[in-house]
Write a protein that holds these residues in place. Structure first.
Motif, PDB file in Angstrom:
ATOM      1  N   HIS A 131       0.848  -1.203   0.000  1.00  0.00           N
ATOM      2  CA  HIS A 131       0.000   0.000   0.000  1.00  0.00           C
ATOM      3  C   HIS A 131       0.875   1.242   0.000  1.00  0.00           C
ATOM      4  O   HIS A 131       0.593   2.221  -0.706  1.00  0.00           O
ATOM      5  CB  HIS A 131      -0.916  -0.003   1.227  1.00  0.00           C
ATOM      6  CG  HIS A 131      -1.755   1.245   1.346  1.00  0.00           C
ATOM      7  ND1 HIS A 131      -2.829   1.502   0.518  1.00  0.00           N
ATOM      8  CD2 HIS A 131      -1.650   2.326   2.189  1.00  0.00           C
ATOM      9  CE1 HIS A 131      -3.378   2.657   0.843  1.00  0.00           C
ATOM     10  NE2 HIS A 131      -2.672   3.177   1.850  1.00  0.00           N
ATOM     11  N   GLY A 132       1.947   1.181   0.791  1.00  0.00           N
ATOM     12  CA  GLY A 132       2.849   2.323   0.865  1.00  0.00           C
ATOM     13  C   GLY A 132       3.720   2.495  -0.357  1.00  0.00           C
ATOM     14  O   GLY A 132       4.064   3.615  -0.734  1.00  0.00           O
ATOM     15  N   THR A 133       4.085   1.380  -1.010  1.00  0.00           N
ATOM     16  CA  THR A 133       5.002   1.470  -2.146  1.00  0.00           C
ATOM     17  C   THR A 133       4.299   1.500  -3.510  1.00  0.00           C
ATOM     18  O   THR A 133       4.807   2.085  -4.458  1.00  0.00           O
ATOM     19  CB  THR A 133       5.973   0.271  -2.142  1.00  0.00           C
ATOM     20  OG1 THR A 133       5.220  -0.950  -2.204  1.00  0.00           O
ATOM     21  CG2 THR A 133       6.828   0.277  -0.882  1.00  0.00           C
ATOM     22  N   HIS A 134       3.096   0.865  -3.607  1.00  0.00           N
ATOM     23  CA  HIS A 134       2.439   0.747  -4.906  1.00  0.00           C
ATOM     24  C   HIS A 134       0.935   1.041  -4.883  1.00  0.00           C
ATOM     25  O   HIS A 134       0.250   0.836  -5.884  1.00  0.00           O
ATOM     26  CB  HIS A 134       2.646  -0.667  -5.468  1.00  0.00           C
ATOM     27  CG  HIS A 134       4.065  -0.971  -5.829  1.00  0.00           C
ATOM     28  ND1 HIS A 134       5.010  -1.332  -4.884  1.00  0.00           N
ATOM     29  CD2 HIS A 134       4.705  -0.960  -7.022  1.00  0.00           C
ATOM     30  CE1 HIS A 134       6.166  -1.542  -5.479  1.00  0.00           C
ATOM     31  NE2 HIS A 134       6.022  -1.322  -6.776  1.00  0.00           N
ATOM     32  N   GLY A 135       0.425   1.519  -3.735  1.00  0.00           N
ATOM     33  CA  GLY A 135      -0.980   1.885  -3.680  1.00  0.00           C
ATOM     34  C   GLY A 135      -1.950   0.721  -3.632  1.00  0.00           C
ATOM     35  O   GLY A 135      -3.135   0.869  -3.961  1.00  0.00           O
TER      36      GLY A 135
END
Length: 398
Positions: free
Chosen positions: A60-64
């Motif tokens: 979620h933090g790196t690629h949504g």
């Protein structure tokens, strides 16, 4: 009369609602990302579902990627009450170059049929191990079964805050002694651990080692074993699974086979990663909506296909078998449960023979109904205490 009219109105409203949802559904844009069908296996309570939730939070933090809590994954009343997975759950996520369809599988032997059915439709398995409990007998069996189905299998040592380095070292030594291939990945959830770094290392390991180009054949005719089916008003029968070979487009004519019965139909719509698509190809895990010309009751174990070479239908098969390593010798007798991607009933009888871990033995398998298969298809057979592995050799004319 009034009640009948109310029922008709409700039915029409359901049809309108499903049609409206379909029209508004987001369209899947096929890019250059390679698709990977990933699964989690391991002993009950070792953290498979928790691991899946952690992966979505990192991505979620790196690629949504949308976050999935454990309660979102184990979301049935029975699962929440028991505190463990009972059904296979499907989650989608992605990285820079790959798109994943992850199947979180139950670990309890009470739900082994769900696990074995999906294992035959995966590319990669994460063998999740709680180092505080170590490598249990069923953990080893799951690893060997996953390898039998041709899955690239990676041990994941999923540490908790209290896990010390010596405990992790002991688990790694045990894995080596058991001959479990592939170096293990350590995922740390303690405050001192770097979950983001270890998660990305795990995904990089998968993407570096998995080569699906030799496993699936787009140029062949369609062969599509189904793991999920359901009737949806106005849209026909929904059929989902992993496409073993071929390419499906909107309008493609297909046949279906289940429990000795056939029908024909035309693909109306398709979905992948919960989005509309006009193309599904070998290796994709997706679903099609199809209306059959004649009524047929299909369930998990049915197969959609185009006529082609190498597909055989029978309730009697020549098979080549051996016991799973660690099971010892076994003399076949009585009724067994068969696990194959296109056979859902499970009941089967083996002609008497002596099986061992050391080599394959040919015998005859007779199933409770006809199923479609291909020579070399992997199979798994269970009695109350023994696990038998092997493959189909050829069908036998009834």
């Amino acid at each position: 009369m009034i009640l009948k009219n109310v029922a008709v109105i409700r039915q029409n409203l359901r049809r309108l609602s499903t049609t409206a949802l379909h029209k508004n559904k987001e369209v899947f844009e096929r890019d250059q990302k390679e698709h990977i069908n990933l699964g989690t296996i391991g002993s009950p309570g070792h953290g498979k579902t928790t691991l899946v939730s952690k992966i979505t939070k990192v991505l979620h933090g790196t690629h949504g990627v949308p976050v999935k809590e454990v309660s979102d994954i184990d979301n049935t009343t029975g699962e929440r009450a028991a505190g463990q997975s009972q059904n296979a759950s499907h989650i989608e996520f992605w990285t820079d170059n790959h798109r994943y369809s992850l199947t979180d599988l139950p670990g309890s032997s009470a739900y082994s049929r769900n696990m074995y059915t999906h294992l035959s439709l995966l590319d990669v398995c994460l063998l999740v191990i709680n180092p505080e409990e170590g490598v249990l007998k069923d953990t080893i069996e799951m690893y060997r079964i996953s390898k039998h189905f041709g899955n690239f299998t990676i041990p994941v040592i999923f540490t908790r805050g209290q896990t010390d380095s010596e405990t992790v070292d002991l688990v790694q030594m045990e894995l080596e002694e058991l001959g479990i291939e592939n170096s293990s990945i350590i995922l740390e959830t303690s405050p001192e651990g770097n979950l983001n770094q270890s998660t990305m290392k795990l995904l990089h390991e998968i993407e570096a080692k998995v080569n699906r180009s030799t496993k699936f054949q787009e140029e062949s005719s369609v062969y599509f074993p189904l793991e999920q089916t359901g009737s949806i008003p106005s849209r026909g029968m929904f059929c989902a699974g992993r496409i073993e070979s071929g390419v499906i487009k909107t309008g493609t004519p297909l046949e279906v086979f289940f429990n000795g019965k056939k029908s024909k139909g035309t693909v109306k719509d398709m979905e992948i990663f919960r989005k509309k698509t006009d193309l599904l190809k070998a290796g994709d895990r997706g679903g099609v909506f199809i209306k059959f010309k004649t009524d047929i009751d299909i369930k998990r174990g049915a197969v959609l296909f185009e006529p082609g070479k190498g597909r055989e239908v029978s309730d009697s098969w020549l098979v080549s078998l051996q016991t799973l390593k660690g099971q010892g010798n076994h003399t076949t007798k009585g009724e067994y449960m068969l696990h194959h991607s296109t056979f859902s009933d499970g009941k089967t009888i083996l002609e008497p023979c002596n099986l061992s871990e050391d080599g394959l033995t040919e015998t005859v398998l007779r199933s409770s109904s006809q199923f479609m298969g291909r020579p070399t298809d992997p199979i798994l057979i269970r009695s109350n205490r023994t696990i038998i592995i092997g493959h189909l050799v050829s069908s036998i004319a009834s």
